[in-house]
Scaffold this active site. Structure first.
Site, PDB file in Angstrom:
ATOM      1  N   ASN A 101       3.073  20.660 -35.802  1.00  0.00           N
ATOM      2  CA  ASN A 101       3.042  22.034 -36.321  1.00  0.00           C
ATOM      3  C   ASN A 101       3.666  23.031 -35.350  1.00  0.00           C
ATOM      4  OD1 ASN A 101       1.752  20.803 -38.393  1.00  0.00           O
ATOM      5  ND2 ASN A 101      -0.285  21.646 -37.954  1.00  0.00           N
TER       6      ASN A 101
ATOM      7  N   ASN B 179      44.007  33.831 -59.439  1.00  0.00           N
ATOM      8  CA  ASN B 179      42.595  34.196 -59.494  1.00  0.00           C
ATOM      9  C   ASN B 179      42.031  34.533 -58.108  1.00  0.00           C
ATOM     10  OD1 ASN B 179      42.510  33.830 -62.252  1.00  0.00           O
ATOM     11  ND2 ASN B 179      41.931  31.671 -62.087  1.00  0.00           N
TER      12      ASN B 179
ATOM     13  N   THR C 175      33.305  57.936 -58.179  1.00  0.00           N
ATOM     14  CA  THR C 175      31.860  57.989 -58.415  1.00  0.00           C
ATOM     15  C   THR C 175      31.698  57.689 -59.904  1.00  0.00           C
ATOM     16  OG1 THR C 175      31.785  60.338 -58.971  1.00  0.00           O
ATOM     17  CG2 THR C 175      31.511  59.791 -56.642  1.00  0.00           C
ATOM     18  N   HIS C 176      30.635  57.010 -60.250  1.00  0.00           N
ATOM     19  CA  HIS C 176      30.432  56.545 -61.638  1.00  0.00           C
ATOM     20  C   HIS C 176      31.611  55.692 -62.116  1.00  0.00           C
ATOM     21  CE1 HIS C 176      27.158  59.522 -61.868  1.00  0.00           C
ATOM     22  NE2 HIS C 176      28.000  60.282 -61.185  1.00  0.00           N
TER      23      HIS C 176
ATOM     24  N   GLU D  87      35.529  36.337 -55.716  1.00  0.00           N
ATOM     25  CA  GLU D  87      34.516  36.056 -56.750  1.00  0.00           C
ATOM     26  C   GLU D  87      33.358  35.237 -56.202  1.00  0.00           C
ATOM     27  OE1 GLU D  87      36.441  35.127 -60.875  1.00  0.00           O
ATOM     28  OE2 GLU D  87      37.839  34.553 -59.301  1.00  0.00           O
TER      29      GLU D  87
ATOM     30  N   LYS E 269      48.312  33.257 -64.065  1.00  0.00           N
ATOM     31  CA  LYS E 269      47.108  33.700 -63.357  1.00  0.00           C
ATOM     32  C   LYS E 269      47.159  33.470 -61.848  1.00  0.00           C
ATOM     33  CE  LYS E 269      43.408  34.661 -64.914  1.00  0.00           C
ATOM     34  NZ  LYS E 269      42.530  33.873 -65.767  1.00  0.00           N
TER      35      LYS E 269
ATOM     36  N   SER F  94      45.229  29.123 -62.350  1.00  0.00           N
ATOM     37  CA  SER F  94      44.470  28.667 -63.507  1.00  0.00           C
ATOM     38  C   SER F  94      45.054  27.340 -63.961  1.00  0.00           C
ATOM     39  CB  SER F  94      44.580  29.702 -64.621  1.00  0.00           C
ATOM     40  OG  SER F  94      44.320  29.098 -65.871  1.00  0.00           O
TER      41      SER F  94
ATOM     42  N   GLN G 122       7.285  23.174 -45.283  1.00  0.00           N
ATOM     43  CA  GLN G 122       8.471  22.331 -45.100  1.00  0.00           C
ATOM     44  C   GLN G 122       9.605  22.780 -46.033  1.00  0.00           C
ATOM     45  OE1 GLN G 122       8.074  18.002 -44.366  1.00  0.00           O
ATOM     46  NE2 GLN G 122       9.070  17.730 -46.328  1.00  0.00           N
TER      47      GLN G 122
HETATM   48  N1  ARG Z   1       8.474  18.099 -41.550  1.00  0.00           N
HETATM   49  C1  ARG Z   1       7.492  19.095 -41.327  1.00  0.00           C
HETATM   50  C2  ARG Z   1       8.024  20.481 -41.673  1.00  0.00           C
HETATM   51  O1  ARG Z   1       9.181  20.579 -41.824  1.00  0.00           O
HETATM   52  C3  ARG Z   1       7.093  19.079 -39.887  1.00  0.00           C
HETATM   53  C4  ARG Z   1       5.689  19.524 -39.647  1.00  0.00           C
HETATM   54  C5  ARG Z   1       4.776  18.547 -40.226  1.00  0.00           C
HETATM   55  N2  ARG Z   1       3.443  18.736 -39.829  1.00  0.00           N
HETATM   56  C6  ARG Z   1       2.464  18.048 -40.422  1.00  0.00           C
HETATM   57  N3  ARG Z   1       1.296  18.226 -39.978  1.00  0.00           N
HETATM   58  N4  ARG Z   1       2.707  17.302 -41.465  1.00  0.00           N
HETATM   59  O2  ARG Z   1       7.297  21.423 -41.815  1.00  0.00           O
END
Ligand code: ARG
Length: 465
Positions: free
Chosen positions: A110, A285, A155-156, A290, A283, A277, A322
């Site tokens: 984490n 383009n 404008t507009h 775009e 054309k 095109s 994730q």
């Molecule tokens: N692959 C996970 C992510 O991208 C990594 C963290 C995962 N942590 C866990 N406790 N499963 O967030």
């Protein structure tokens, strides 16, 4: 030992579920950041006597090799190792054996994934800032080259008052400066390390999160470990930044599409930035313009996506998070691509001076100035506005511009208008009179260009191009 499988899970994983939950096929680009984070982590652990110097050295050597294999393309992502973090650790195990098991002490995926994303985004910010600088340079170059061109300002979407084309380009430069500054300000907030938060509560080991932050070149450490692993503000804010920048680029792109049409014909987009095109031989383009306009929708959508993913999440880490990666990576790649191609399209643009001059000769963009002349002679602006509006309607019926107005006719219908004024209502005279700060007079626009050049030199490191 199956590293990705906890002893709590007796059965092997269903193959569709394994594919469903794996992130390794899209978080692979984080590998060098993951390695950098791990090297900082193990260095700190050894300094704090949590792991031995011998383990540290083995692990760092192994991690360097994993990075090299990734760089040379010989390393391939493995599904059974789920994500980039466990792929690094798994490959490390193959290279150095059981000592690799020490690396994950006092750490969780984490805080690991969060620090990886912070590090990656710091590099992204530097890249996109350099791209933005080139975009600004291209706008300033256009402003310099097109100083002699006066267009009807709108404008507009109705022809309103004449302005220098350079003035118009520099309006986009103003937006780009704010985009640049927003990205820099974002960087100061995102420049912060979550490493040390562990899963969410911190760890019981005597770690030194400020030390890992310093080793990684990050400016500070989160104050709260729960916030550190839960925070995706830095990604939402980045996407919001990108969405605003894309709105600006999309407005420019829309004008180039419009201006390059046969109906406008103000500019010709170079062949190098146009496509043909498959059916209509005539054309050319404006595809690049775009797609720039189109990609704004995609970037805005990614912002919406992540905001929606985050809005209901309880603290701290949830797997939903994730889902941040593909959207952010897509936006990074999109911004990189847009800001690489647009400067070239601008630099190679041909401005159709003859066409613009004919167009501005036929419109009534001098009407406000004619009313202003009447005001100078003592009429109220409201009255003058009404009288000039009537004259424009009549001239339009006659198919004439101000300069072609019949003198006798004018004396009859609008005696307050002095016929000699008509010849003075040229676009050149009109822009030259707009001398106030920020206005479109050539001297003011030249000052804007000079200021833009100074700004670029200050932010560029190098000499202005
Ligand atoms: N692959 C996970 C992510 O991208 C990594 C963290 C995962 N942590 C866990 N406790 N499963 O967030």
């Amino acid at each position: 030992m199956d590293m990705a499988r906890s002893p709590r899970l007796a059965k092997g994983m269903d193959s569709s579920a394994a594919h469903y939950t794996a992130s390794v096929f899209f978080d692979w680009r984080l590998l060098p950041y993951d390695v950098a984070g791990s090297i900082a982590h193990i260095t700190m652990l050894a300094e704090q006597h949590i792991v031995s110097a011998e383990n540290r050295d083995q692990i760092i050597a192994g991690l360097e090799q994993v990075r090299q294999e990734w760089e040379s393309g010989t390393l391939t992502p493995r599904l059974e190792w789920e994500d980039v973090h466990m792929n690094v650790e798994g490959r490390l195990g193959e290279l150095i054996g059981p000592a690799s098991g020490v690396l994950h002490t006092a750490r969780s995926r984490n805080d690991q994934v969060a620090v990886d994303m912070h590090l990656y985004m710091m590099d992204v910010a530097e890249l996109l800032k350099s791209r933005l600088l080139d975009y600004m340079r291209a706008l300033v170059e256009r402003a310099e080259v097109d100083m002699d061109v006066i267009i009807p300002g709108y404008t507009h979407m109705q022809a309103a008052q004449p302005i220098l084309l350079s003035h118009h380009w520099l309006a986009y430069r103003g937006m780009a400066v704010r985009d640049f500054e927003r990205l820099e300000q974002w960087q100061t907030r995102a420049n912060c390390s979550p490493l040390g938060a562990g899963a969410l509560s911190g760890t019981p080991y005597p770690t030194d999160p400020a030390r890992t932050a310093a080793l990684l070149g990050l400016a500070g450490v989160y104050e709260n470990s729960v916030d550190a692993v839960s925070d995706r503000d830095f990604l939402m804010e980045f996407l919001a930044w990108a969405a605003i920048a894309m709105v600006h680029l999309s407005r420019l792109a829309e004008e180039l599409v419009l201006w390059s049409s046969v109906e406008f014909g103000y500019v010709r987009i170079s062949d190098a930035y146009s496509t043909g095109s498959s059916i209509m031989p005539q054309k050319r383009n404006p595809d690049v313009a775009e797609l720039t306009r189109g990609k704004a929708g995609r970037v805005i959508g990614r912002l919406q996506g992540l905001l929606t993913t985050m809005k209901g999440l309880p603290l701290a880490y949830d797997s939903d998070m994730q889902e941040d990666k593909e959207g952010v990576f897509d936006v990074v790649d999109t911004m990189d691509a847009v800001l690489t191609v647009v400067p070239g399209m601008l630099r190679t643009l041909e401005v159709n001076r003859g066409r613009i001059a004919r167009r501005i000769g036929q419109d009534y963009t001098a009407a406000t100035d004619l009313a202003d002349l009447l005001v100078q002679d003592g009429m109220t602006f409201r009255e003058a506005h009404h009288l000039v509006g009537m004259v424009v309607t009549e001239l339009e019926n006659q198919g004439k511009g101000f300069a072609e107005a019949d003198v006798e006719w004018l004396k009859q219908v609008a005696p307050a208008i002095r016929p000699e004024w008509m010849a003075l209502l040229t676009p050149e005279n009109l822009v030259a009179k707009r001398l106030q700060p920020m206005a479109t007079a050539p001297v003011r626009v030249a000052e804007q260009i000079a200021a833009a050049r100074t700004w670029l030199a200050e932010h560029d490191g190098g000499p202005p191009r």
